[in-house]
Motif scaffolding. Structure first.
Motif, PDB file in Angstrom:
ATOM      1  N   ASP A   7       0.807 -83.258  -7.437  1.00 46.58           N
ATOM      2  CA  ASP A   7       2.108 -82.507  -7.425  1.00 46.58           C
ATOM      3  C   ASP A   7       2.995 -83.707  -5.984  1.00 46.58           C
ATOM      4  N   PRO A   8       4.139 -83.165  -5.582  1.00 43.36           N
ATOM      5  CA  PRO A   8       5.408 -83.541  -3.967  1.00 43.36           C
ATOM      6  C   PRO A   8       4.663 -83.012  -2.888  1.00 43.36           C
ATOM      7  N   VAL A   9       4.210 -83.647  -2.231  1.00 40.28           N
ATOM      8  CA  VAL A   9       4.502 -82.646  -1.253  1.00 40.28           C
ATOM      9  C   VAL A   9       5.311 -81.423  -0.910  1.00 40.28           C
ATOM     10  N   SER A  10       6.843 -81.257  -1.205  1.00 43.51           N
ATOM     11  CA  SER A  10       7.143 -79.845  -1.140  1.00 43.51           C
ATOM     12  C   SER A  10       7.264 -78.928  -2.423  1.00 43.51           C
ATOM     13  N   ALA A  11       6.223 -78.914  -2.735  1.00 43.52           N
ATOM     14  CA  ALA A  11       5.524 -78.229  -3.985  1.00 43.52           C
ATOM     15  C   ALA A  11       5.152 -77.300  -2.290  1.00 43.52           C
ATOM     16  N   LEU A  12       4.749 -77.173  -1.361  1.00 35.20           N
ATOM     17  CA  LEU A  12       3.731 -76.732  -0.444  1.00 35.20           C
ATOM     18  C   LEU A  12       4.780 -75.614   0.731  1.00 35.20           C
ATOM     19  N   SER A  13       4.621 -74.300   0.849  1.00 32.93           N
ATOM     20  CA  SER A  13       5.248 -74.178   1.221  1.00 32.93           C
ATOM     21  C   SER A  13       5.214 -74.559   3.168  1.00 32.93           C
ATOM     22  N   GLY A  14       6.495 -74.637   3.385  1.00 33.30           N
ATOM     23  CA  GLY A  14       7.013 -75.127   4.488  1.00 33.30           C
ATOM     24  C   GLY A  14       7.366 -76.468   4.293  1.00 33.30           C
ATOM     25  N   VAL A  15       7.707 -76.928   3.293  1.00 31.93           N
ATOM     26  CA  VAL A  15       8.394 -78.358   2.580  1.00 31.93           C
ATOM     27  C   VAL A  15       9.875 -78.676   2.425  1.00 31.93           C
ATOM     28  N   GLY A  16      10.661 -78.651   3.039  1.00 27.77           N
ATOM     29  CA  GLY A  16      11.635 -79.359   2.578  1.00 27.77           C
ATOM     30  C   GLY A  16      11.795 -80.168   2.639  1.00 27.77           C
ATOM     31  N   GLU A  17      13.576 -80.367   2.433  1.00 26.87           N
ATOM     32  CA  GLU A  17      14.168 -81.738   2.151  1.00 26.87           C
ATOM     33  C   GLU A  17      14.060 -82.724   3.529  1.00 26.87           C
ATOM     34  N   LYS A  18      14.211 -82.416   4.694  1.00 31.33           N
ATOM     35  CA  LYS A  18      13.877 -83.088   6.249  1.00 31.33           C
ATOM     36  C   LYS A  18      11.793 -83.611   5.816  1.00 31.33           C
ATOM     37  N   ARG A  19      11.172 -82.373   5.985  1.00 29.45           N
ATOM     38  CA  ARG A  19      10.162 -82.483   6.158  1.00 29.45           C
ATOM     39  C   ARG A  19       9.267 -83.672   5.830  1.00 29.45           C
ATOM     40  N   GLN A  20       9.679 -83.135   3.985  1.00 32.68           N
ATOM     41  CA  GLN A  20       9.321 -84.023   3.086  1.00 32.68           C
ATOM     42  C   GLN A  20       9.639 -85.809   3.832  1.00 32.68           C
ATOM     43  N   ALA A  21      11.459 -85.509   3.847  1.00 29.50           N
ATOM     44  CA  ALA A  21      10.898 -87.589   4.380  1.00 29.50           C
ATOM     45  C   ALA A  21      10.645 -87.591   4.979  1.00 29.50           C
ATOM     46  N   ALA A  22      10.694 -86.908   6.171  1.00 30.34           N
ATOM     47  CA  ALA A  22       9.554 -87.382   7.498  1.00 30.34           C
ATOM     48  C   ALA A  22       8.315 -87.787   6.755  1.00 30.34           C
ATOM     49  N   LEU A  23       7.529 -86.693   6.346  1.00 29.40           N
ATOM     50  CA  LEU A  23       5.909 -87.097   5.726  1.00 29.40           C
ATOM     51  C   LEU A  23       6.395 -88.325   5.008  1.00 29.40           C
ATOM     52  N   ARG A  24       7.149 -88.372   3.690  1.00 36.45           N
ATOM     53  CA  ARG A  24       7.468 -89.824   3.386  1.00 36.45           C
ATOM     54  C   ARG A  24       7.011 -91.098   3.959  1.00 36.45           C
ATOM     55  N   ASP A  25       7.508 -90.936   5.556  1.00 31.71           N
ATOM     56  CA  ASP A  25       7.700 -92.159   6.329  1.00 31.71           C
ATOM     57  C   ASP A  25       6.452 -92.790   7.391  1.00 31.71           C
ATOM     58  N   LEU A  26       5.247 -91.395   6.633  1.00 29.29           N
ATOM     59  CA  LEU A  26       4.018 -91.456   7.077  1.00 29.29           C
ATOM     60  C   LEU A  26       3.157 -91.857   5.713  1.00 29.29           C
ATOM     61  N   GLY A  27       4.070 -92.361   4.981  1.00 27.32           N
ATOM     62  CA  GLY A  27       3.479 -92.743   3.282  1.00 27.32           C
ATOM     63  C   GLY A  27       2.622 -91.639   2.282  1.00 27.32           C
TER      64      GLY A  27
END
Length: 677
Positions: A7-27
């Motif tokens: 599942d994508p990390v956006s499936a977790l509570s507290g991960v919206g589009e902005k935070r998902q993009a920031a996590l994506r930058d970390l791989g």
């Protein structure tokens, strides 16, 4: 809704589009990526006494609040100060810009505070309050401006709470038993939530091996696929090759014989060859390549040698033609470069297509669209750090799948040969030809320049020649030329009986070639240069290399410069004139003085500078590992390579039950690594 590893990390509570993009930058794209994103260090939250704590150490103190918390404000800033009684020791605790702390604590309450201890003032600069019952380590994650380490820790805890015990084991059971590695679920638990430093260490150790092992499995599968791509055995004439070796004007060293055997065995094999030939400066790689090319020709195929510059291509073409001529072997060797006239180029291209040319030497012009071979059996690439999938695909598109032999005089430390070159077989010439004397290397300060000059005069008086190299001043070409001109004028005045030549970046190509030829012919006895003297330029009579401001050169560059001398039977010298200001500068020059072994120097340079810095990680093809350190963990990396190779050599490894999680994982992730070079 249940959570899955894919599942994508956006499936977790507290991960919206902005935070998902920031996590994506970390791989971090999926839940599995998040759970295998490990802490890089841990903060010890176990409580201690002040008397057990060093000055400046980060520590957790647990005690009773002894004085009320007082908030002092300075504009937008604030300090919250309170007293903390630990057994019988009272310390002052200060929270900076955390005024809300005062509302959460009161006198007589037991609290635990984490911060930096100032022993002289018996004071703690507080970072945070921690649960008074905690005795664990606090994981600290690599973070960014877009996402904090604490946020990553919270997300890991949230994901693991739903998926605990569901991680598949990628490292097979027999390897976990053999090397005392943790089960994947225990590895995750101990790496993210360790109770003590022993658990943290064991968790990271298992994670590092898994990371190296997966990387090596990918490399071995890429190598396997490459070898199976239409390889053809070359049935070369063994007697003819033996005759060439017998007719050489010198005996091959044991190392050269070993390497020739490895290459010829590859060529005779039905699998496609993709081999890296490493040899220090002057170790005799070119004659090894000549033997491999001749074997190819005796099998009815053509060979090509690609050099990085036209000067080197011309030198190779001449030396190959001379070698075969002296051995009494009739071969047609041609040079194909961009400098040819149109009519000459057309004729060579026609003859290549018809099979009338046995060996062609050139630059990357050899893989251009209008170049067609009759039957190319071997491509030798000289001093190309990467001749990868794209270039091989280019040759295959023309109906060819030649064996590949890449040569380099740049010593590659074991760490890089296992990682950046891990998909290639590696041959090493680790022995210099008989009669070669070790180059004596010394370091002098700027004030001792006269000693260096005296040594140079003594060598010149014996009929030898000398190089004097000054560093490039990249900020200013004008300053650079002025600097080398001053050195040139100084040496002209000091050496009136000899001809001193000046080589710098502003010289025209023809003038540069004329000067280099004059030096080779001993019409110029001392060559002063701003740039690195061309790799491959061979002047056996040159016996002294004087390098000014040597601390401004890299270790590999200094070793390459040193390799310009010591090519004949004279005792040769390299003198490093420098006053290094940093420990790294001093260590670098000391390493060069201590050893002439290029491979030892390359490994030392890697240790001094770190893998990412030595080549520029992305540029070099050096992979980035999140947990393992390919320099410090070289033994582990080597074992991971050996075990991956052993596994893929088993005919049914991908059908064995214990390997199924690994097979599934590799099939999902291999696509993004197929063209990693």
């Amino acid at each position: 809704m249940s959570l899955a590893l894919e599942d994508p990390v956006s499936a977790l509570s507290g991960v919206g589009e902005k935070r998902q993009a920031a996590l994506r930058d970390l791989g971090i794209f999926t839940i599995e990526d998040l759970l295998t994103y490990y802490p890089f260090r841990y903060e010890d939250l176990g409580a201690r006494r002040p008397s057990e704590t060093l000055d400046g150490e980060k520590v957790t103190f647990k005690g009773i609040v002894s004085t009320p918390a007082v908030v002092r404000r300075f504009g937008k800033r604030s300090q919250t100060v309170l007293g903390l009684l630990i057994d019988r020791e009272n310390i002052r605790v200060t929270f900076f810009n955390q005024p809300w702390v005062a509302k959460n604590i009161e006198v007589g309450q037991e609290v635990a505070v984490y911060g930096t201890y100032n022993a002289a003032k018996a004071a703690l600069s507080a970072i945070k309050l921690v649960p008074a019952t905690t005795d664990a380590l606090d994981p600290i994650y690599p973070a960014s401006k877009g996402v904090k380490a604490k946020t990553i820790a919270d997300l890991v805890e949230q994901a693991w709470g739903q998926l605990r015990g569901q991680m598949p084991n990628l490292v097979p059971q027999h390897l976990r038993d053999k090397y005392h590695l943790l089960d994947k679920n225990q590895q995750i638990e101990w790496a993210h939530f360790p109770k003590d430093s022993a658990e943290a260490k064991a968790g990271r150790r298992s994670a590092a091996f898994e990371e190296f092992f997966i990387f090596q499995m990918r490399l071995q599968l890429i190598k396997q696929a490459d070898q199976s791509f239409g390889g053809q055995p070359l049935n070369y004439d063994k007697k003819a090759v033996a005759t060439l070796i017998d007719r050489l004007p010198y005996d091959l060293t044991a190392a050269q014989k070993r390497v020739v055997g490895e290459i010829l065995a590859d060529q005779h094999d039905a699998r496609h060859m993709n081999r890296l030939l490493q040899g220090d400066v002057g170790s005799g790689k070119t004659v090894v390549a000549a033997i491999a090319m001749y074997a190819t020709v005796t099998a009815g195929c053509q060979a090509a040698l690609m050099a990085p510059t036209e000067i080197l291509a011309q030198q190779h073409a001449k030396s190959l033609a001379k070698l075969f001529d002296q051995a009494g072997i009739d071969l047609r060797v041609e040079l194909l470069t961009s400098g040819l006239k149109a009519a000459q180029r057309r004729q060579i291209l026609t003859d290549l297509t018809n099979g009338d040319i046995d060996i062609v030497v050139g630059t990357h012009a050899l893989v251009q669209d209008d170049v067609y071979f009759h039957h190319l059996g071997l491509a030798v690439i000289d001093e190309q750090h990467r001749f990868g999938v794209k270039q091989r695909s280019k040759l295959r598109e023309g109906g060819m799948n030649p064996d590949i032999l890449a040569m380099t005089a740049t010593p590659i430390p074991r760490t890089l040969s296992i990682t950046a070159y891990g998909e290639m077989e590696v041959s090493v010439i680790d022995e210099l030809p008989a009669g070669r004397k070790q180059i004596i290397t010394s370091q002098l300060s700027q004030r001792q320049f006269d000693q260096a000059l005296a040594l140079m005069k003594a060598e010149l008086a014996k009929g030898a020649q000398a190089y004097v190299v000054t560093p490039l001043i990249e900020e200013s070409e004008t300053l650079d030329v002025r600097n080398v001109t001053e050195v040139y004028q100084t040496l002209q005045a000091a050496l009136p009986d000899y001809t001193v030549g000046l080589l710098h970046g502003r010289l025209k190509k023809d003038d540069k070639d004329t000067l280099m030829q004059g030096f080779k012919d001993n019409q110029v006895q001392v060559l002063v240069a701003t740039t690195v003297v061309e790799v491959g330029v061979d002047v056996p009579n040159a016996s002294i290399m004087l390098i000014l401001d040597a601390d401004r050169f890299g270790l590999a560059q200094l070793h390459q410069l040193r390799g310009r001398v010591g090519r004949g039977d004279r005792q040769s010298y390299t003198v490093l004139v420098a006053d290094p200001k940093t420990d790294y500068g001093k260590e670098r020059l000391k390493a060069l003085v201590d050893t002439t072994d290029g491979f030892e120097l390359a490994q030392r340079d890697l240790e001094l500078r770190g893998a990412g810095d030595i080549l520029g990680t992305k540029q070099s093809g050096m992979p980035e590992f999140q947990v393992g350190d390919p320099v410090k963990d070289l033994t582990m990396l080597t074992i991971a390579q050996q075990e991956a190779l052993s596994l893929v050599r088993e005919s049914d490894w991908d059908n064995q039950v214990e390997n199924q999680p690994l097979v599934t994982y590799l099939s999902k992730t291999m696509a993004q690594f197929r063209h990693f070079d």
